[in-house]
Design a protein around this motif. Structure first.
Motif, PDB file in Angstrom:
ATOM      1  N   VAL A  64       9.952 -31.418  -1.618  1.00  0.00           N
ATOM      2  CA  VAL A  64      10.843 -30.831  -2.612  1.00  0.00           C
ATOM      3  C   VAL A  64      12.301 -31.169  -2.313  1.00  0.00           C
ATOM      4  CG1 VAL A  64      11.060 -28.635  -1.369  1.00  0.00           C
ATOM      5  CG2 VAL A  64      11.340 -28.691  -3.861  1.00  0.00           C
ATOM      6  N   GLN A  65      12.633 -31.443  -1.044  1.00  0.00           N
ATOM      7  CA  GLN A  65      14.024 -31.769  -0.708  1.00  0.00           C
ATOM      8  C   GLN A  65      14.422 -33.166  -1.180  1.00  0.00           C
ATOM      9  OE1 GLN A  65      12.118 -30.076   1.462  1.00  0.00           O
ATOM     10  NE2 GLN A  65      13.289 -28.179   1.656  1.00  0.00           N
ATOM     11  N   THR A  66      13.459 -34.030  -1.524  1.00  0.00           N
ATOM     12  CA  THR A  66      13.797 -35.375  -2.009  1.00  0.00           C
ATOM     13  C   THR A  66      13.893 -35.421  -3.526  1.00  0.00           C
ATOM     14  OG1 THR A  66      11.459 -36.000  -2.070  1.00  0.00           O
ATOM     15  CG2 THR A  66      12.664 -36.431  -0.026  1.00  0.00           C
ATOM     16  N   MET A  67      13.449 -34.375  -4.217  1.00  0.00           N
ATOM     17  CA  MET A  67      13.496 -34.360  -5.669  1.00  0.00           C
ATOM     18  C   MET A  67      14.915 -34.029  -6.166  1.00  0.00           C
ATOM     19  SD  MET A  67      10.530 -35.163  -6.759  1.00  0.00           S
ATOM     20  CE  MET A  67       9.375 -35.846  -5.573  1.00  0.00           C
ATOM     21  N   TYR A  68      15.258 -34.577  -7.313  1.00  0.00           N
ATOM     22  CA  TYR A  68      16.576 -34.262  -7.885  1.00  0.00           C
ATOM     23  C   TYR A  68      16.489 -34.328  -9.407  1.00  0.00           C
ATOM     24  CZ  TYR A  68      17.281 -39.221  -8.966  1.00  0.00           C
ATOM     25  OH  TYR A  68      17.147 -40.480  -9.472  1.00  0.00           O
ATOM     26  N   ARG A  69      17.357 -33.569 -10.041  1.00  0.00           N
ATOM     27  CA  ARG A  69      17.486 -33.604 -11.498  1.00  0.00           C
ATOM     28  C   ARG A  69      18.685 -34.478 -11.845  1.00  0.00           C
ATOM     29  NH1 ARG A  69      16.618 -27.816 -14.224  1.00  0.00           N
ATOM     30  NH2 ARG A  69      16.541 -29.239 -16.016  1.00  0.00           N
ATOM     31  N   PRO A  70      18.493 -35.559 -12.604  1.00  0.00           N
ATOM     32  CA  PRO A  70      19.586 -36.510 -12.844  1.00  0.00           C
ATOM     33  C   PRO A  70      20.801 -35.902 -13.528  1.00  0.00           C
ATOM     34  CG  PRO A  70      17.467 -37.460 -13.456  1.00  0.00           C
ATOM     35  CD  PRO A  70      17.217 -36.022 -13.177  1.00  0.00           C
ATOM     36  N   GLU A  71      20.609 -34.843 -14.344  1.00  0.00           N
ATOM     37  CA  GLU A  71      21.753 -34.277 -15.052  1.00  0.00           C
ATOM     38  C   GLU A  71      22.660 -33.454 -14.155  1.00  0.00           C
ATOM     39  OE1 GLU A  71      18.229 -31.474 -15.951  1.00  0.00           O
ATOM     40  OE2 GLU A  71      18.618 -33.607 -15.671  1.00  0.00           O
ATOM     41  N   MET A  72      22.209 -33.186 -12.912  1.00  0.00           N
ATOM     42  CA  MET A  72      23.038 -32.445 -11.965  1.00  0.00           C
ATOM     43  C   MET A  72      23.776 -33.423 -11.065  1.00  0.00           C
ATOM     44  SD  MET A  72      20.554 -29.272 -10.914  1.00  0.00           S
ATOM     45  CE  MET A  72      21.858 -28.569  -9.909  1.00  0.00           C
ATOM     46  N   ALA A  73      25.036 -33.114 -10.757  1.00  0.00           N
ATOM     47  CA  ALA A  73      25.865 -34.056 -10.008  1.00  0.00           C
ATOM     48  C   ALA A  73      25.647 -33.981  -8.512  1.00  0.00           C
ATOM     49  CB  ALA A  73      27.349 -33.786 -10.311  1.00  0.00           C
ATOM     50  N   SER A  74      25.059 -32.896  -7.995  1.00  0.00           N
ATOM     51  CA  SER A  74      24.895 -32.748  -6.553  1.00  0.00           C
ATOM     52  C   SER A  74      23.807 -33.679  -6.038  1.00  0.00           C
ATOM     53  CB  SER A  74      24.569 -31.297  -6.203  1.00  0.00           C
ATOM     54  OG  SER A  74      23.465 -30.841  -6.959  1.00  0.00           O
ATOM     55  N   ALA A  75      23.844 -33.926  -4.729  1.00  0.00           N
ATOM     56  CA  ALA A  75      22.923 -34.868  -4.095  1.00  0.00           C
ATOM     57  C   ALA A  75      21.562 -34.220  -3.880  1.00  0.00           C
ATOM     58  CB  ALA A  75      23.497 -35.341  -2.766  1.00  0.00           C
ATOM     59  N   PRO A  76      20.490 -35.033  -3.795  1.00  0.00           N
ATOM     60  CA  PRO A  76      19.162 -34.474  -3.483  1.00  0.00           C
ATOM     61  C   PRO A  76      19.173 -33.752  -2.142  1.00  0.00           C
ATOM     62  CG  PRO A  76      18.962 -36.731  -4.260  1.00  0.00           C
ATOM     63  CD  PRO A  76      20.428 -36.480  -4.067  1.00  0.00           C
ATOM     64  N   GLY A  77      18.462 -32.635  -2.089  1.00  0.00           N
ATOM     65  CA  GLY A  77      18.417 -31.835  -0.878  1.00  0.00           C
ATOM     66  C   GLY A  77      19.464 -30.763  -0.796  1.00  0.00           C
ATOM     67  N   SER A  78      20.449 -30.770  -1.695  1.00  0.00           N
ATOM     68  CA  SER A  78      21.469 -29.721  -1.689  1.00  0.00           C
ATOM     69  C   SER A  78      20.873 -28.406  -2.184  1.00  0.00           C
ATOM     70  CB  SER A  78      22.649 -30.126  -2.558  1.00  0.00           C
ATOM     71  OG  SER A  78      22.249 -30.283  -3.909  1.00  0.00           O
ATOM     72  N   VAL A  79      21.583 -27.329  -1.949  1.00  0.00           N
ATOM     73  CA  VAL A  79      21.077 -26.003  -2.310  1.00  0.00           C
ATOM     74  C   VAL A  79      20.803 -25.904  -3.800  1.00  0.00           C
ATOM     75  CG1 VAL A  79      21.672 -23.555  -2.390  1.00  0.00           C
ATOM     76  CG2 VAL A  79      22.189 -24.893  -0.352  1.00  0.00           C
ATOM     77  N   SER A  80      21.732 -26.386  -4.610  1.00  0.00           N
ATOM     78  CA  SER A  80      21.566 -26.272  -6.058  1.00  0.00           C
ATOM     79  C   SER A  80      20.418 -27.144  -6.559  1.00  0.00           C
ATOM     80  CB  SER A  80      22.875 -26.663  -6.761  1.00  0.00           C
ATOM     81  OG  SER A  80      23.299 -27.955  -6.352  1.00  0.00           O
ATOM     82  N   GLN A  81      20.262 -28.353  -6.014  1.00  0.00           N
ATOM     83  CA  GLN A  81      19.164 -29.231  -6.439  1.00  0.00           C
ATOM     84  C   GLN A  81      17.809 -28.642  -6.076  1.00  0.00           C
ATOM     85  OE1 GLN A  81      18.802 -31.773  -8.273  1.00  0.00           O
ATOM     86  NE2 GLN A  81      20.624 -33.070  -8.294  1.00  0.00           N
ATOM     87  N   VAL A  82      17.674 -28.149  -4.852  1.00  0.00           N
ATOM     88  CA  VAL A  82      16.393 -27.577  -4.425  1.00  0.00           C
ATOM     89  C   VAL A  82      16.050 -26.365  -5.283  1.00  0.00           C
ATOM     90  CG1 VAL A  82      15.205 -26.423  -2.517  1.00  0.00           C
ATOM     91  CG2 VAL A  82      16.568 -28.455  -2.067  1.00  0.00           C
ATOM     92  N   ARG A  83      17.033 -25.536  -5.575  1.00  0.00           N
ATOM     93  CA  ARG A  83      16.784 -24.343  -6.378  1.00  0.00           C
ATOM     94  C   ARG A  83      16.362 -24.700  -7.798  1.00  0.00           C
ATOM     95  NH1 ARG A  83      21.544 -21.912  -5.833  1.00  0.00           N
ATOM     96  NH2 ARG A  83      22.380 -22.929  -7.680  1.00  0.00           N
ATOM     97  N   GLU A  84      17.068 -25.624  -8.415  1.00  0.00           N
ATOM     98  CA  GLU A  84      16.768 -25.981  -9.796  1.00  0.00           C
ATOM     99  C   GLU A  84      15.445 -26.756  -9.903  1.00  0.00           C
ATOM    100  OE1 GLU A  84      18.318 -25.006 -12.511  1.00  0.00           O
ATOM    101  OE2 GLU A  84      19.645 -23.822 -11.246  1.00  0.00           O
ATOM    102  N   CYS A  85      15.186 -27.640  -8.946  1.00  0.00           N
ATOM    103  CA  CYS A  85      13.927 -28.396  -8.980  1.00  0.00           C
ATOM    104  C   CYS A  85      12.734 -27.465  -8.804  1.00  0.00           C
ATOM    105  CB  CYS A  85      13.937 -29.467  -7.888  1.00  0.00           C
ATOM    106  SG  CYS A  85      15.074 -30.846  -8.194  1.00  0.00           S
ATOM    107  N   THR A  86      12.832 -26.520  -7.891  1.00  0.00           N
ATOM    108  CA  THR A  86      11.737 -25.572  -7.689  1.00  0.00           C
ATOM    109  C   THR A  86      11.536 -24.707  -8.916  1.00  0.00           C
ATOM    110  OG1 THR A  86      12.286 -25.527  -5.331  1.00  0.00           O
ATOM    111  CG2 THR A  86      10.828 -23.798  -6.152  1.00  0.00           C
ATOM    112  N   SER A  87      12.625 -24.318  -9.566  1.00  0.00           N
ATOM    113  CA  SER A  87      12.520 -23.505 -10.779  1.00  0.00           C
ATOM    114  C   SER A  87      11.785 -24.266 -11.886  1.00  0.00           C
ATOM    115  CB  SER A  87      13.918 -23.099 -11.248  1.00  0.00           C
ATOM    116  OG  SER A  87      13.853 -22.367 -12.448  1.00  0.00           O
TER     117      SER A  87
END
Length: 457
Positions: free
Chosen positions: A177-200
């Protein structure tokens, strides 16, 4: 041109602030603010925050009107994993498994995927860390030849969502899950916001489609799953893979399970053919026990609903330094210090000038107070250089006054000791009020630590 912006995010709740603070303004936790960066273009403006998906629009229902569907569990083909999950995989469950690098998370999940595909289930293995060829090499090493096992090497979550919608798998694995990212978000994969949004987003997919998904999570140096603490609250099941890479045994522990009991334990053995189930863990843990050695005591602990016999070892030697050394492995160091003080004060055992080393063989962690009496007897055995009989098991909680208190589920512990051939069991007298001695087993009841010492030595 993209502009780099630095901010600080709380690893516990995800709160973001422009400056570092020792205490998180959101949840009040200390020393949880970590620096992060994101890239933002000048034209973003009000569009910096990602657009949220609409809700389900479901209507409120009375509790009595909600249909009662019997939960159907799917076996993973791995008996120890089924035990930890509470009987198997529940439809639409989101399960998080964490552990140290190289402990065997990906190996076990690939074996589970092969077992499910063999049973006719549609399975998708998604990897953001390895290429499809690398996964193929591991599958060949494990002897996996399942044609119905789909593999996807992708870490953009929008593309993953599209593939999940096309295949409609019964079970999927996301590694990690730490390698996943949402392209519309500017933060890097593994960041707090990316992990939270990807899990959601993954959680929403689980509940809408009924696909059961395993999430692999990286861990920090402290052993906790990396990312916000909210990650463990969002998922249905949290599993931790424990074990040293230099040891053969791996322990899979459930710390959260909405569909079964927690603190269940599964025991595995790492081999060249992958993870193998240990059918009789107690026998394996005691197989290499030294016979006739002082400082060794057998204790029967409980891991969830499973009784496990383990070898509690102690070594006491004269200290030549001002402060004696206390080294503890597999138990709580502060609890051991408390027990040494009880032996000194209540049992007249001199430990003030002794280096004391404690070890629980097999890599187990003893967290329950029922191991107190076994730890005390192991120390006394080493101090007196007098071995305890190989057929003797010891269990009981020790208080500050030196009293031995009752322990829970003593009948299950005794049954496990009897199954493995132990004929003498030292236990608290309070437990005897609700027990009958099995045939061929001698139960010795004690009230204090002094009584236990006089009985065994």
């Amino acid at each position: 041109m993209a502009k780099e912006k630095t901010f600080f995010a709380c690893t516990a709740c995800g709160f973001e602030t422009a400056k570092w603070t020792g205490k998180c303004p959101g949840c009040g936790a200390w020393n949880t603010m970590e620096e992060a960066t994101r890239f933002a273009t000048p034209s973003q403006g009000a569009k910096a925050s990602p657009k949220q998906r609409p809700g389900t629009g479901a209507a409120a229902m009375l509790l009595r009107d909600i249909p009662e569907d019997i939960t159907v569990r799917t076996s993973t083909g791995v008996s120890e994993l089924d035990r930890v999950l509470g009987g198997g995989i529940v439809e639409g469950a989101l399960m998080l498994i964490g552990g140290d690098p190289g402990v065997g998370k990906s190996t076990l999940l690939l074996q589970v995927c092969a077992n499910l595909a063999r049973e006719g289930k549609r399975v998708l293995y998604i990897s953001g860390e390895e290429s499809a060829k690398q996964i193929k090499l591991r599958a060949n090493r494990l002897g996996i030849r399942e044609e119905q096992l789909y593999v996807l090497a992708e870490n953009a979550l929008d593309a993953v969502e599209e593939k999940l919608g096309q295949l409609q798998p019964d079970v999927a694995v996301v590694d990690s899950v730490q390698t996943m990212y949402r392209p519309e978000m500017a933060s890097a994969p593994g960041s707090v916001s990316q992990v939270r949004e990807c899990t959601s987003l993954i959680m929403r997919i689980c509940k809408e489609t009924g696909t059961a998904i395993f999430l692999v999570g990286h861990v920090t140096k402290d052993g906790a799953i990396a990312g916000p603490r909210m990650l463990e609250h969002m998922v249905d099941v949290v599993l931790y893979f424990e074990g040293d890479k230099l040891q053969e045994f791996r322990l899979l522990r459930a710390v959260k399970n909405r569909f079964g009991s927690v603190n269940e334990l599964g025991v595995f053995q790492m081999t060249d053919k992958g993870m193998q189930v240990v059918l009789n863990p107690s026998e394996q843990l005691l197989s290499r026990r030294a016979k006739g050695a002082s400082g060794s005591v057998v204790f029967c602990g409980l891991e969830g609903s499973r009784p496990l016999l383990c070898d509690v070892q102690a070594l006491a030697s004269t200290s030549y330094f001002g402060t004696p050394r206390r080294t503890v492995g597999g138990a709580d160091a502060s609890r051991v210090a408390l027990l040494l003080a009880v032996l000194e004060k209540r049992a007249n055992q001199k430990t003030y000038n002794q280096d004391v080393y404690i070890n629980v063989a097999g890599g187990l962690e003893l967290s329950e107070p029922a191991a107190d009496l076994a730890l005390c007897m192991a120390v006394v055995s080493s101090l007196k250089d007098a071995p305890i009989g190989a057929e003797v098991a010891v269990m009981g909680e020790v208080g500050l006054a030196g009293e031995v208190r009752a322990i829970p589920q003593c009948d299950r512990r005794i049954a496990e000791c009897q199954r493995l051939g132990f004929t003498t069991i030292v236990l608290p007298r309070e437990n005897m009020k609700r027990l009958t001695a099995p045939e061929g087993v001698k139960l010795i009841c004690v009230d204090t630590v002094m009584q236990a010492i006089s009985v065994l030595f």
